[in-house]
Each structure stands twice: as structure tokens, then as C-alpha cells.
Scaffold this motif. Structure first.
Motif, mmCIF file in Angstrom:
data_model
loop_
_atom_site.group_PDB
_atom_site.id
_atom_site.type_symbol
_atom_site.label_atom_id
_atom_site.label_comp_id
_atom_site.label_asym_id
_atom_site.label_seq_id
_atom_site.Cartn_x
_atom_site.Cartn_y
_atom_site.Cartn_z
ATOM 1 N N ILE A 153 0.866 -1.119 0.045
ATOM 2 C CA ILE A 153 -0.037 0.017 -0.056
ATOM 3 C C ILE A 153 0.964 1.263 0.144
ATOM 4 C CG2 ILE A 153 -1.869 1.234 1.495
ATOM 5 C CD1 ILE A 153 -2.798 -1.235 2.156
ATOM 6 N N ALA A 154 1.935 1.309 0.726
ATOM 7 C CA ALA A 154 2.909 2.463 0.799
ATOM 8 C C ALA A 154 3.449 2.558 -0.564
ATOM 9 C CB ALA A 154 3.962 2.174 1.798
ATOM 10 N N THR A 155 3.721 1.793 -1.292
ATOM 11 C CA THR A 155 4.321 1.648 -2.638
ATOM 12 C C THR A 155 3.309 2.230 -3.778
ATOM 13 O OG1 THR A 155 5.701 -0.370 -2.283
ATOM 14 C CG2 THR A 155 5.431 0.503 -4.491
ATOM 15 N N MET A 156 1.982 1.843 -3.532
ATOM 16 C CA MET A 156 1.186 2.501 -4.448
ATOM 17 C C MET A 156 0.771 3.855 -4.263
ATOM 18 S SD MET A 156 -1.808 -0.989 -4.187
ATOM 19 C CE MET A 156 -2.657 -0.368 -5.398
ATOM 20 N N PHE A 157 0.827 4.206 -2.993
ATOM 21 C CA PHE A 157 0.499 5.859 -2.505
ATOM 22 C C PHE A 157 1.739 6.434 -3.043
ATOM 23 C CE2 PHE A 157 -2.816 4.085 0.157
ATOM 24 C CZ PHE A 157 -3.787 5.260 -0.011
ATOM 25 N N LEU A 158 3.140 5.961 -2.870
ATOM 26 C CA LEU A 158 4.216 6.835 -3.381
ATOM 27 C C LEU A 158 4.025 6.996 -5.031
ATOM 28 C CD1 LEU A 158 7.247 7.507 -3.539
ATOM 29 C CD2 LEU A 158 7.951 5.228 -3.700
ATOM 30 N N ALA A 159 3.693 5.819 -5.601
ATOM 31 C CA ALA A 159 3.461 6.178 -7.177
ATOM 32 C C ALA A 159 2.364 7.185 -7.471
ATOM 33 C CB ALA A 159 2.847 4.885 -7.940
ATOM 34 N N TRP A 160 1.308 7.307 -6.508
ATOM 35 C CA TRP A 160 0.311 8.239 -6.584
ATOM 36 C C TRP A 160 0.902 9.486 -6.561
ATOM 37 C CZ3 TRP A 160 -4.730 8.742 -3.256
ATOM 38 C CH2 TRP A 160 -5.549 9.324 -3.896
ATOM 39 N N GLY A 161 1.622 10.019 -5.484
ATOM 40 C CA GLY A 161 2.272 11.117 -5.117
ATOM 41 C C GLY A 161 3.056 11.627 -6.294
ATOM 42 N N LEU A 162 4.094 10.420 -6.877
ATOM 43 C CA LEU A 162 5.009 11.007 -8.032
ATOM 44 C C LEU A 162 4.205 11.349 -9.297
ATOM 45 C CD1 LEU A 162 7.559 8.028 -7.695
ATOM 46 C CD2 LEU A 162 7.949 10.494 -7.230
ATOM 47 N N GLY A 163 2.935 10.798 -9.226
ATOM 48 C CA GLY A 163 2.168 11.106 -10.483
ATOM 49 C C GLY A 163 1.689 12.559 -10.378
ATOM 50 N N TYR A 164 1.175 13.165 -9.274
ATOM 51 C CA TYR A 164 1.008 14.378 -8.883
ATOM 52 C C TYR A 164 2.203 15.339 -9.050
ATOM 53 C CZ TYR A 164 -3.966 13.874 -7.174
ATOM 54 O OH TYR A 164 -5.271 13.843 -6.941
ATOM 55 N N PHE A 165 3.168 14.911 -8.642
ATOM 56 C CA PHE A 165 4.511 15.563 -8.988
ATOM 57 C C PHE A 165 4.664 16.000 -10.311
ATOM 58 C CE2 PHE A 165 9.145 15.793 -9.563
ATOM 59 C CZ PHE A 165 9.311 16.943 -8.753
ATOM 60 N N ILE A 166 4.655 14.963 -11.112
ATOM 61 C CA ILE A 166 5.042 14.933 -12.561
ATOM 62 C C ILE A 166 3.884 15.699 -13.308
ATOM 63 C CG2 ILE A 166 5.031 13.620 -14.681
ATOM 64 C CD1 ILE A 166 6.337 11.402 -13.060
ATOM 65 N N ARG A 167 2.703 15.625 -12.835
ATOM 66 C CA ARG A 167 1.671 16.495 -13.615
ATOM 67 C C ARG A 167 1.960 17.690 -13.044
ATOM 68 N NH1 ARG A 167 -4.537 15.003 -12.677
ATOM 69 N NH2 ARG A 167 -3.981 16.034 -10.575
ATOM 70 N N GLY A 168 1.875 18.228 -11.661
ATOM 71 C CA GLY A 168 1.814 19.413 -11.219
ATOM 72 C C GLY A 168 3.332 20.620 -11.349
ATOM 73 N N PHE A 169 4.211 19.854 -11.658
ATOM 74 C CA PHE A 169 5.506 20.525 -11.622
ATOM 75 C C PHE A 169 6.293 20.555 -12.944
ATOM 76 C CE2 PHE A 169 10.230 21.019 -10.970
ATOM 77 C CZ PHE A 169 10.192 22.109 -10.204
ATOM 78 N N ILE A 170 6.431 19.425 -13.568
ATOM 79 C CA ILE A 170 7.182 19.199 -14.670
ATOM 80 C C ILE A 170 6.319 19.587 -15.948
ATOM 81 C CG2 ILE A 170 8.473 17.391 -16.084
ATOM 82 C CD1 ILE A 170 9.387 16.027 -13.555
ATOM 83 N N SER A 171 5.107 18.883 -16.038
ATOM 84 C CA SER A 171 4.337 19.085 -17.092
ATOM 85 C C SER A 171 3.881 20.487 -17.459
ATOM 86 C CB SER A 171 3.185 18.105 -17.410
ATOM 87 O OG SER A 171 2.111 18.542 -16.067
#
Length: 373
Positions: A153-171
Motif C-alpha cells: 500500500i505504501a508503494t502504491m501511494f508513493l506512485a500516486w504522489g509521484l504522479g501528482y508531482f510530475i503533472r503539477g511541476f514538470i508538465s
């Protein structure tokens, strides 16, 4: 404070996953320490009941040697007894994990004397149960399964947080560069939004499922069975608690209705209180124990037939012990099978989710580089 300091000094996604795994492992270890100390507490109190030892003094002594919540609850229980409260009220209000058979042994210590035949029977039964416990692997596998689930579950939430980071910062910065300098029509946010929407829906369901599993003891009785995996597993564990308490109490020649009444009055679990209250009422109205357990949904129809046959042959306590061992073994094997396919499936899904982000970003970078050249 140490966790917050570590998270602030190294604000990396892997840090939060490691902290989540560490906290989860500590929680699992504390939980199993609590269970082992609760079993030890009940054993000592049953043994001391035949010697007519002082219950408040014994409870406080056992609390002094405890390292879990039993330390505080044991001292609270002892203080309430010293103030003149009844045994059942002191157990319920202090939330000390004393089972119904232990309460019956304390209230009627004359029934706890051990004869040579009963001692031999208990010795043989303990050897059989020890071998079955080794075969099932329950003491070893259960904490490992819990830690694996926390890691997953911690790994799944980590991937979720990385998705927000990529969408909100890089893109956003990529699109700003493309629109400001090269006038490139980009749909990177649309592609990422589609991927994120699918994964967000999945993570919301996982979060609701995980929270309901954590708070399962406070859920309505009708809702517990419908919680995937954890609902039926918790009911099986509570059934084992009731049946094990009945078996020990019946071997000490305590009445079944008395044991169920004590369980309904002292247990902190709503499901156990409701089922034991109904079963006790049925027995007092003349219903046999197997039928009462079936009508109160403590045993299944097949298990009721087995217990009825054992009662006719005067081997009901041994049959209940065997039933508890079978339920525990099925629980252990079921969780092993579940985790054997859940972990690879979740890792593949997280990998697909991360790869989708990587491919989307690199496609955009390729398009941007081509426009620059």
C-alpha cells in the motif's frame, strides 16, 4: 518528532515510503506483542484461580512486567477491583483482555482443579495443537503478511504522489516552454489526466478499503461481512476467540451459558457481545450448544453437524479445539494464496502507471527537441 525531523531533512518520496514501512512494522510488532501478553495474562490468571491468589495483586504484578497497553489496563483493572467494583465491570471498563473462561475460573475456583486424566488429555491436546500450528505457520506468516500488505500500500501511494508531482511541476513547465517559445500544440496534460483519473479511482477504493479494515471493530455487524478479505477474516478470528474460550471453560466444568454470558458482558468487541448474548439466551431456553452456536452465527451448518455428533459422543471440547485449529489453518493458507498473486499484480500495475508517465514525458521531450532542431 524523530519521524518529522527525518522527513523534513530528506524530503524524498523514498523517505516517506521507508518511514511508512518502519511505522507499519512497529505497529505490527506491537500488535503481536499485545496478543502474546494477553494470552499469557489469561494463562497466569487461570492457573492462579485454583490457588485462591489475590486477583488485584496478581493483575498489578502482571501489568508491571508488561510492555504493551496491558500495563496500564492491568493497573486500572486492579484499582477498580480495590474500589469495590464487580469483576465483570472492572474488566469491561478497564478494557483488559480477559476471556470468559478466565472470568469463570476466577469466580468459581473450585471447578479448576486438575485431575490426572484431564492433565494427560490437555498434554496430548497441546502437542497436537502445537504440531498443527507449526504446519499452518500461523505465528510466523501472519506478521509477514501484514508487513507485506503495508509495503504494498505504501508503494502504491508513493506512485500516486509521484504522479501528482510530475503533472503539477514538470508538465506545466514543459507546456509553458512550448507555448512561449516554440508554439507547439501539446496534449501532455490530457494524456496524464486520463492516466491519473484511472489510478486515482483505484487508490480511492484502496484507501476506503484500508480504513474500513483498520476500523473494522467499530463497524456495524451487518457491514463487517461485506468488507473484502478483512471482514470474513475478522469474523473467523472472533469465532476462534469464542470457541477457544468455550473449550477451555467446558474442560474446567463451567456451564456453557455462563461462559457465553460472561463473554457478552466483558468483551470489548460488539460482534462478540451480540453473538454470545444471543447464544446464551438460546441455551437458557433449552437449546443445545451446537444449535445455539449455529443460530447465533458463531458456527456454520456443517460445523454444527460436526459439533452435534461430537456432543453425542461426549467429545465436544476436543471437537471445538479441532474446529478452532481448522479455522486458523484455513485463515493462514488463504492469506498466503492471496498475497502470492496480489503482490505481483500490484507491482505490475504500479510499473505500468509509472511507465505511462515516463513514456508521456519522453514523447513530449522528443517532440520539443525536434521542434528546437
Amino acid at each position: 518528532m524523530s519521524v518529522l525531523a527525518l522527513a523534513s531533512s530528506a524530503p524524498h518520496p523514498i523517505t516517506f515510503v521507508l518511514l511508512a514501512m518502519m511505522i507499519g512494522t512497529l505497529f505490527v510488532a506491537r500488535r503481536w506483542t499485545y496478543r502474546e501478553e494477553a494470552e499469557s495474562l489469561n494463562r497466569w490468571m487461570r492457573l492462579a484461580a485454583g490457588t485462591r491468589a489475590s486477583v488485584p495483586v496478581l493483575a498489578e504484578s502482571l501489568a508491571n512486567g508488561s510492555s504493551s497497553r496491558i500495563a496500564f489496563r492491568g493497573k486500572t483493572f486492579s484499582a477498580r477491583l480495590m474500589r469495590g467494583e464487580s469483576l465483570v465491570n472492572a474488566v469491561r471498563r478497564s478494557k483488559l483482555p480477559i476471556t470468559a473462561d478466565t472470568l469463570a475460573a476466577i469466580q468459581h475456583p473450585q471447578a479448576t482443579t486438575t485431575t490426572p486424566d484431564s492433565f494427560a488429555d490437555k498434554t496430548f491436546r497441546s502437542q497436537v495443537r502445537q504440531q498443527q500450528s507449526i504446519d499452518a505457520g500461523t505465528p510466523v506468516s501472519a506478521p509477514i503478511v501484514a508487513e507485506q500488505l503495508i509495503y504494498l500500500i505504501a508503494t502504491m501511494f508513493l506512485a500516486w504522489g509521484l504522479g501528482y508531482f510530475i503533472r503539477g511541476f514538470i508538465s506545466e513547465r514543459f507546456e509553458y516552454i512550448a507555448e512561449e517559445f516554440f508554439d507547439i500544440d501539446s496534449n501532455i496534460n490530457d494524456m496524464l489526466q486520463t492516466i491519473m483519473s484511472i489510478y486515482e479511482g483505484l487508490m480511492i477504493l484502496v484507501f476506503i478499503w484500508f480504513m474500513m479494515a483498520i476500523l473494522i471493530r467499530w463497524q456495524p455487524a451487518w457491514l463487517i461481512r461485506w468488507i473484502p478479505w478483512f471482514g470474513k477474516d475478522s469474523i473467523a478470528r472472533w469465532r476462534c476467540e469464542i470457541l477457544r474460550s468455550l473449550s477451555i471453560g467446558m474442560r474446567s466444568e463451567h456451564a456453557e451459558s455462563e461462559l457465553l454470558t460472561l463473554a457478552s458482558q466483558s468483551s470489548g468487541n460488539r460482534w462478540i457481545r451480540k453473538r454470545c448474548r444471543k447464544a446464551s439466551r438460546l441455551i437458557e431456553n433449552g437449546t443445545t450448544l451446537p444449535v445455539a452456536l449455529r443460530r447465533s452465527q458463531i458456527v456454520t451448518a456443517k460445523e454444527r453437524s460436526w459439533l452435534t455428533s461430537a456432543a453425542r459422543n461426549h467429545h465436544l471440547p476436543s471437537a471445538i479445539d479441532q474446529l478452532v485449529d481448522n479455522i486458523s489453518r484455513r485463515r493462514s493458507l488463504t492469506w498466503k494464496v492471496r498475497m502470492s498473486w496480489l503482490i505481483p499484480l500490484a507491482v505490475v500495475l504500479v510499473g505500468v502507471y509509472v511507465m505511462a508517465h515516463i513514456v508521456t514525458v519522453f514523447l513530449y521531450l522528443t517532440k520539443l527537441t525536434t521542434a528546437v532542431s
